[in-house]
Design a protein around this motif. Structure first.
Motif, short mmCIF file in Angstrom:
data_model
loop_
_atom_site.label_atom_id
_atom_site.label_comp_id
_atom_site.label_asym_id
_atom_site.label_seq_id
_atom_site.Cartn_x
_atom_site.Cartn_y
_atom_site.Cartn_z
N MET A 1 0.71 -1.11 0.03
CA MET A 1 -0.11 -0.01 -0.02
C MET A 1 0.74 1.31 -0.18
SD MET A 1 -2.88 0.80 2.64
CE MET A 1 -3.76 1.20 3.14
N LYS A 2 0.70 2.18 -0.89
CA LYS A 2 1.59 3.32 -1.22
C LYS A 2 0.71 4.41 -0.61
CE LYS A 2 4.27 2.90 -5.12
NZ LYS A 2 4.82 3.32 -6.42
N ARG A 3 1.49 5.25 0.31
CA ARG A 3 0.93 6.51 0.75
C ARG A 3 1.46 7.68 0.21
NH1 ARG A 3 1.08 6.32 7.32
NH2 ARG A 3 0.37 4.30 7.53
N ASN A 4 0.43 8.64 -0.22
CA ASN A 4 0.73 10.01 -0.70
C ASN A 4 1.52 10.72 -0.09
OD1 ASN A 4 0.75 12.33 -2.20
ND2 ASN A 4 -1.65 12.40 -2.61
N PRO A 5 2.81 11.07 -0.47
CA PRO A 5 3.86 11.97 0.21
C PRO A 5 3.38 13.29 0.33
CG PRO A 5 4.66 11.57 -1.74
CD PRO A 5 3.29 10.62 -1.70
#
Length: 117
Positions: A1-5
């Protein structure tokens, strides 16, 4: 799961905008209060208390009980008149510089010192 930086930056921006909004409202309220003070509506005159002034300013030289230290004289039972004490407070004498007591309050301070037993 990628998080928005960028999410933390968006949160900081929203928090900043909210703070600016509420501090702006607070500033408007303070501006009204400041305007009232300038008109003289909220003027407060602070009374001069010679005993309190002596306990904050004079004890450094004249000692804790204003009884003198070494070559510095006691303020109790000076034997000087109110006018002589006022002259010393205004102009100084010996090692004591003049002008330590505000000019508007010299008479009150002189009377208080003259009445010390």
């Amino acid at each position: 799961m990628k998080r928005n930086p960028l999410v933390p930056y968006y949160l900081i921006m929203v928090l900043g905008l909210v703070l600016v909004f509420f501090l702006g409202i607070k500033g408007i309220g303070d501006a009204k209060e400041i305007a009232k003070e300038k008109e003289g509506g909220a003027e407060q005159v602070e009374e001069f208390d010679p005993e309190q002034y002596a306990n904050t300013s004079c004890i450094s030289c004249h000692g804790e009980n204003l009884e003198g230290q070494g070559s510095i004289p006691s303020l109790h039972g000076t034997g000087l008149s109110k006018d002589e004490i006022a002259d010393i407070l205004a102009n100084g004498q010996g090692g004591m510089p003049g002008g330590l007591v505000p000019a508007d309050n010299i008479d009150e301070m002189a009377e208080w010192i003259a009445n010390l037993k």
